[in-house]
Enzyme design. Structure first.
Site, mmCIF file in Angstrom:
data_model
loop_
_atom_site.group_PDB
_atom_site.id
_atom_site.type_symbol
_atom_site.label_atom_id
_atom_site.label_comp_id
_atom_site.label_asym_id
_atom_site.label_seq_id
_atom_site.Cartn_x
_atom_site.Cartn_y
_atom_site.Cartn_z
ATOM 1 N N HIS A 60 0.924 -1.230 -0.089
ATOM 2 C CA HIS A 60 0.095 0.148 -0.113
ATOM 3 C C HIS A 60 0.958 1.122 -0.027
ATOM 4 O O HIS A 60 0.553 2.617 0.615
ATOM 5 C CB HIS A 60 -0.971 0.013 1.248
ATOM 6 C CG HIS A 60 -1.826 -0.957 1.268
ATOM 7 N ND1 HIS A 60 -3.131 -1.012 0.542
ATOM 8 C CD2 HIS A 60 -2.063 -2.309 1.801
ATOM 9 C CE1 HIS A 60 -3.669 -2.323 0.621
ATOM 10 N NE2 HIS A 60 -2.881 -2.952 1.508
ATOM 11 N N ASN A 105 -10.238 -3.423 1.520
ATOM 12 C CA ASN A 105 -9.686 -3.520 0.033
ATOM 13 C C ASN A 105 -11.007 -3.163 -0.783
ATOM 14 O O ASN A 105 -12.209 -3.247 -0.217
ATOM 15 C CB ASN A 105 -9.168 -4.597 -0.326
ATOM 16 C CG ASN A 105 -7.658 -4.802 0.256
ATOM 17 O OD1 ASN A 105 -7.013 -3.965 0.530
ATOM 18 N ND2 ASN A 105 -7.398 -6.170 0.486
#
Length: 705
Positions: A85, A158
């Protein structure tokens, strides 16, 4: 501390004989010249697939030194960039409750309808570095921090509701496999290489996630047009200790939308910051993105009868079985003041929950709770990362923690401990049994062992359900995506092994991929660890079945030249504004053009810098002379041919005929998605047609392979 070999079953995957655990996980064991896996201290490892638990479905145990060492080392691999990320973009906003859950949970933020709390959201890709491009095929992080009256609540999820692995002990392996190969440091932000697919082919539990990532969900059009999921099953807990299981969903107000692969490749070249720019422009223009928070609520009775284990993060609960109940809305209305101070330094932790919300024994969630805090300690320099404003709660907070690197505030006065005999304010804060967080008093009993529940063993049924639930267009995209990825894999055995898994999902899918790779014959299907169930289709799993009802929030690119029809341009401007659509002019010069009435109109892009991949639909608003000029321009022809190949709606005035012809759009190529604007009154119908987003019927004509 470990299970024995008698608990495992032998099986052949590809050419290798391996063992399979009760949950269907793959165990490769040392033999002959193959060395024994050890810890960093040299202690032999008996099981590298499962964390130590109190029973097959019990919580993970802190004494699991192998897991702690493995995840600890993984958390500290990058300085100072996030390991995963790394490429993210954040914005501020608020969460407003629309439906009270006071009968389900004591969580203060879910009590009073109409009450708002501040929020910060960080979207991200997973695999790439900070410098990678936005439109990699990847899962997208959707992390939400709510600054509630009882502390910070982080929903760290997500845009996909399932994950690759079932147990957190495999997270370092999964990320190592998908990242660039360590001996060559490429490919960057891509899963199309041997290491990733080798791992996947030996980890059947990943097949459901593979279907999602290889679908159009892996290349979203915008952060604004994608869903978010907390992935795991959590608990809501009332003041009297009653528990209800909960799964969290964020649904975009403007519907779902993705791009096609060829388009994504070209967007990354034209604008690698495409998603960032889209969110920035929308918020700056006052078009605030909005999502609905929904929850799936169910009890122990349902959990016991569900075909799969609710603690398995590779599975979801279909919305047709447990409907998603709307409870609130999330609105993003302000960009950060400083990217580093906020977006880069924000620290999300799955362990950050508030009273009334609790964890389950999901082994992936249990590992994340340990891992995230450890990661923040390293990445942000020490234990005081909560002193950074973006991470600090906005409610009153009091504790005795002190000193350490980067301390901004310490307890005042002489007392830095408790219990103490100093009364009143001088004594400092005290625990509060009534308001304080209490864990759900779940009964826990079981053998201390490394094992998974047998209900974790079905790796294909939901992957099949996902594939069957897609439209024919979406299924074709999945076939093409897997074929593309495996075509970059150099080892034939890995390609064949992946196809052997696809045979358990859908024979048509497996055959299409095998044909695309040129396999001479299909391999034997991989032996499933448990019976594959033919589940009913779930329309909620399809993007195209859940598209928008308007064209709001999208963008039309208008290729325009001097002498363009003033009346049609005015109609485009008026209609776009009414629909909530952004209109951008693409002209031969950035200075703009003069319309047929002599009005000067500035351009947003010059032709070479404004390819059609940046827009959701395009208009060719050309004069006769302008069309002749652009008919010989390579960038203008690409503008048309790419829009056509990507199944976009194309509107044009009759004067644009020379450019259409040079771009290959002769009579045989014209279809209902290519619309002539004869007069200004034709414009509203064109924009209404664009609500379908794409003219998908065209795809079969433009892709021969």
């Amino acid at each position: 501390m470990s299970t024995t070999d008698t608990d495992r079953k032998p099986v052949t995957l590809g050419e290798e004989k391996v063992q399979r655990g009760a949950g269907g996980e793959t165990h490769q064991t040392a033999h002959g010249d193959v060395p024994t896996l050890t810890t960093q201290q040299g202690v032999p490892v008996a099981d590298d697939q499962n964390t130590l638990k109190a029973g097959a479905r019990g919580p993970s145990l802190l004494e699991d030194f192998h897991f702690r060492e493995k995840i600890f080392h993984f958390d500290h691999e990058r300085i100072p960039e996030r390991v995963v990320h790394a490429r993210g973009y954040g914005a501020h906003g608020f969460f407003e409750l629309t439906h009270s859950l006071s009968d389900i949970t004591r969580a203060d933020v879910l009590q009073r309808v109409g009450e708002r709390v501040p929020a910060f959201v960080r979207f991200s890709t997973v695999a790439g570095s900070k410098g990678s491009f936005d439109l990699a095929r990847d899962a997208r992080g959707f992390a939400v921090k709510l600054y509630t009256k009882e502390g910070n609540w982080d929903l760290v999820g997500n845009n996909i509701p399932v994950f690759f692995i079932q147990d957190a002990i495999k997270f370092p392996d999964m990320v190592h496999a998908v990242k660039e190969e360590p001996d060559r440091a490429f490919p960057q932000a891509q899963s199309a290489h041997d290491n990733f697919w080798d791992f996947i082919s030996l980890t059947p539990e990943s097949m459901n996630m593979i279907m999602w990532v290889m679908s159009d969900r892996g290349i979203p059009r915008s952060f604004r047009f994608m869903e978010g999921f907390a992935v795991h099953t959590f608990r809501f807990v009332t003041a009297d200790g009653k528990s209800t299981f909960a799964k969290f969903h964020w649904k975009p107000k403007q519907g779902l939308q993705s791009v096609v692969w060829n388009e994504a490749v070209k967007i990354n070249g034209a604008d690698p910051d495409f998603h960032r720019r889209d969110l920035w422009n929308a918020i700056q223009a006052g078009n605030y993105p909005e999502w609905e928070l929904g929850v799936q609520l169910f009890d122990d009775e349902f959990a016991d009868t569900f075909d799969f284990d609710i603690l398995d993060a590779t599975k979801l609960i279909p919305e047709e079985l447990v409907p998603v109940q709307p409870v609130g809305r999330l609105v993003l209305d302000r960009m950060v003041d400083n990217f580093f101070a906020e977006t880069e330094q924000v620290a999300f932790c799955t362990q950050n929950v508030v009273p009334g919300i609790d964890f389950t024994n999901d082994p992936l969630l249990q590992g994340r709770n340990f891992s995230y805090l450890d990661t923040q300690l390293k990445r942000l320099g020490g234990p005081n990362f909560t002193h950074i404003p973006i991470n600090a709660p906005k409610c009153p907070f009091h504790h005795f923690q002190q000193d350490g690197h980067g301390a901004m505030h310490n307890p005042k006065g002489r007392v830095n401990y408790e219990p103490n005999s100093w009364g009143g304010e001088a004594g400092g804060p005290r625990e509060n049994p009534q308001k304080g967080f209490t864990s759900y008093p779940q009964d826990v009993e079981g053998r201390k062992e490394r094992v998974r529940s047998e209900k974790f063993a079905d790796h294909y049924s939901q992957a099949r359900q996902f594939y069957k639930s897609q439209t024919e267009v979406e299924q074709t995209h999945i076939q093409q995506a897997i074929t593309f990825e495996l075509s970059k894999v150099e080892t034939p055995a890995i390609r064949a092994r992946v196809v052997s898994h696809l045979l358990n999902i859908d024979t048509g899918l497996a055959q299409a991929v095998a044909d695309g790779l040129g396999l001479e014959k299909l391999p034997e299907a991989a032996p499933p660890a448990s019976k594959v169930i033919d589940l009913p289709e779930s329309p909620a799993l399809s993007i195209l079945k859940n598209g928008p009802t308007t064209f709001e929030g999208r963008k039309i690119g208008v290729l325009i030249t001097n002498g363009a029809d003033e009346a049609i341009l005015e109609a485009l401007e008026k209609t776009a504004k009414a629909e909530g659509v952004d209109l951008e002019l693409v002209a031969p010069q950035i200075g703009g053009i003069k319309t047929s009435s002599g009005r000067h109109v500035p351009a947003g892009q010059r032709v070479p810098g404004g390819p059609s991949v940046l827009y959701d639909a395009v208009v060719l608003l050309l004069s006769e002379d302008g069309a002749k000029q652009l008919a010989n321009d390579a960038d203008a022809k690409d503008f048309v041919t790419d829009a056509y190949a990507h199944a976009k709606f194309i509107a044009h005035v009759p004067e644009a005929a020379p450019l259409l012809k040079k771009a290959g759009l002769t009579d045989d190529a014209l279809d209902e998605g290519v619309i002539t604007l004869e007069k200004p009154s034709s414009v509203p119908e064109f924009v209404k047609t664009c609500r379908a987003l794409r003219f998908w019927q065209r795809e079969a004509k433009v892709h021969a392979v």
